[in-house]
Design a protein around this motif. Structure first.
Motif: not given
Length: 272
Positions: A20-30
Motif C-alpha cells: 500500500q505504501e509503495r502504491y501511494e508513493l507511485l501515485q504521488q510520483l505519477t
C-alpha cells in the motif's frame, strides 16, 4: 503453533502495508511528474515527425536522446515502485518496446542490421509506441472522455500517421512523394473516403490497417456525438417532432392540474 500463526499473520499484514505504501508513493510520483512528462511526450512526438519527414540534425538528435533517457528513467522508477511489477509490465508493454527501439540508433546496432526491412520495422514500432505515448499525454491533458480528447488524439494520429506513411512509402515507385500528399491520403483514409493509392511496403500496409481501424472506431464516435447533439436540439425545440424533457414536464403539470380539478368538482358535486 499459535506463535507461528501469529508471526505469519503479522508478516502478511506488514507485506500488505508495504504494498500500500509503495502504491501511494507511485501515485504521488505519477502526479508530480505528470506535467513534465506530458510536455516531454508532446516534444517527443514533434521530434518524431521531424525525423520521419526531414531527418534530425545533430542537435535535435541529442535532444531526442536526452528525452528518451528521461523516459527510460521514469519507466524504471515506476517499475521499481510498482506493487505488482508483472502487471505493470503487461499494462505498459507497448511503452517498454518503444523505449527499446531507439537503442538501435544510439548503440549503432543499425550497422549490424543492414537490411532496410529491419530498419523500417523498427521505425514502425517506434511510430506506434510514440502514438501510444501521445495518447497518454492527451489523456492527462483532456481526460480520457470527451470530444476534446478525441479531437486532439485524432489530430495527433493524422499528423504522425502521415509522417510514418511518408517515411515508409516515399522511396517506392509511385509512392507518396511529399508529406502534404501523405497527410491528404491519411485524412481520406480516416474519413473512410479512401483514395486510389495503396501502400507498397509491408510496414506501410500495417500502419494503414492500424489507421483504418482507428478511423472506423472514431467515425462511430463522431456519428454518435453529432446524432446526440442534433437530437438534443430537436428535443429542446418547441416546434420539433421529438418530445423533449420540457414538453414532457409541461404535460405532467397539465395532467396534475386536470386531476386536481376533477377531484374538486367531485367533492363539490351534490350527489357526493
Amino acid at each position: 503453533m499459535a506463535s507461528s500463526f501469529k508471526q505469519k499473520r503479522t508478516s502478511l499484514h506488514e507485506h500488505k502495508q508495504l504494498r500500500q505504501e509503495r502504491y501511494e508513493l507511485l501515485q504521488q510520483l505519477t502526479d508530480w511528474l505528470e506535467t513534465p512528462m506530458v510536455v516531454l511526450g508532446f516534444g517527443w512526438l514533434v521530434l518524431l515527425g521531424v525525423e520521419l519527414i526531414w531527418g534530425l540534425s545533430a542537435e535535435l538528435e541529442l535532444l531526442s536522446t536526452i528525452i528518451w533517457i528521461i523516459f527510460i528513467l521514469d519507466f524504471l522508477l515506476k517499475l521499481l515502485l510498482a506493487p505488482a511489477r508483472r502487471a505493470f509490465l503487461k499494462a505498459n508493454i507497448i511503452t517498454m518496446i518503444s523505449l527499446l527501439v531507439p537503442a538501435v540508433r544510439v548503440l549503432r546496432l543499425a550497422r549490424v542490421l543492414r537490411l532496410a526491412r529491419a530498419a523500417r520495422g523498427l521505425r514502425l514500432v517506434k511510430v506506434v509506441g510514440s502514438l501510444n505515448r501521445g495518447m497518454k499525454a492527451l489523456a492527462a491533458s483532456f481526460g480520457r472522455r470527451g470530444l476534446g480528447y478525441v479531437l486532439g488524439l485524432t489530430g495527433v494520429v493524422v499528423l504522425v500517421g502521415a509522417a510514418g506513411m511518408f517515411a515508409f512509402e516515399n522511396k517506392e515507385p509511385g509512392g507518396l512523394q511529399s508529406y502534404s500528399q501523405a497527410l491528404w491520403w491519411t485524412a481520406m483514409l480516416l474519413t473512410s473516403m479512401g483514395s486510389d493509392y495503396w501502400p507498397r511496403t509491408a510496414e506501410g500496409q500495417t500502419l494503414c490497417l492500424l489507421l483504418a481501424l482507428y478511423g472506423f472506431a472514431v467515425f462511430g464516435y463522431f456519428t454518435a456525438t453529432l446524432a446526440t447533439f442534433f437530437m438534443g436540439r430537436e428535443a429542446n425545440s418547441e416546434e420539433g417532432e421529438l418530445a423533449g424533457a420540457a414538453q414532457v414536464a409541461a404535460l405532467h403539470d397539465e395532467l396534475r392540474q386536470l386531476r386536481h380539478e376533477l377531484s374538486t368538482r367531485q367533492k363539490d358535486s351534490p350527489n357526493h
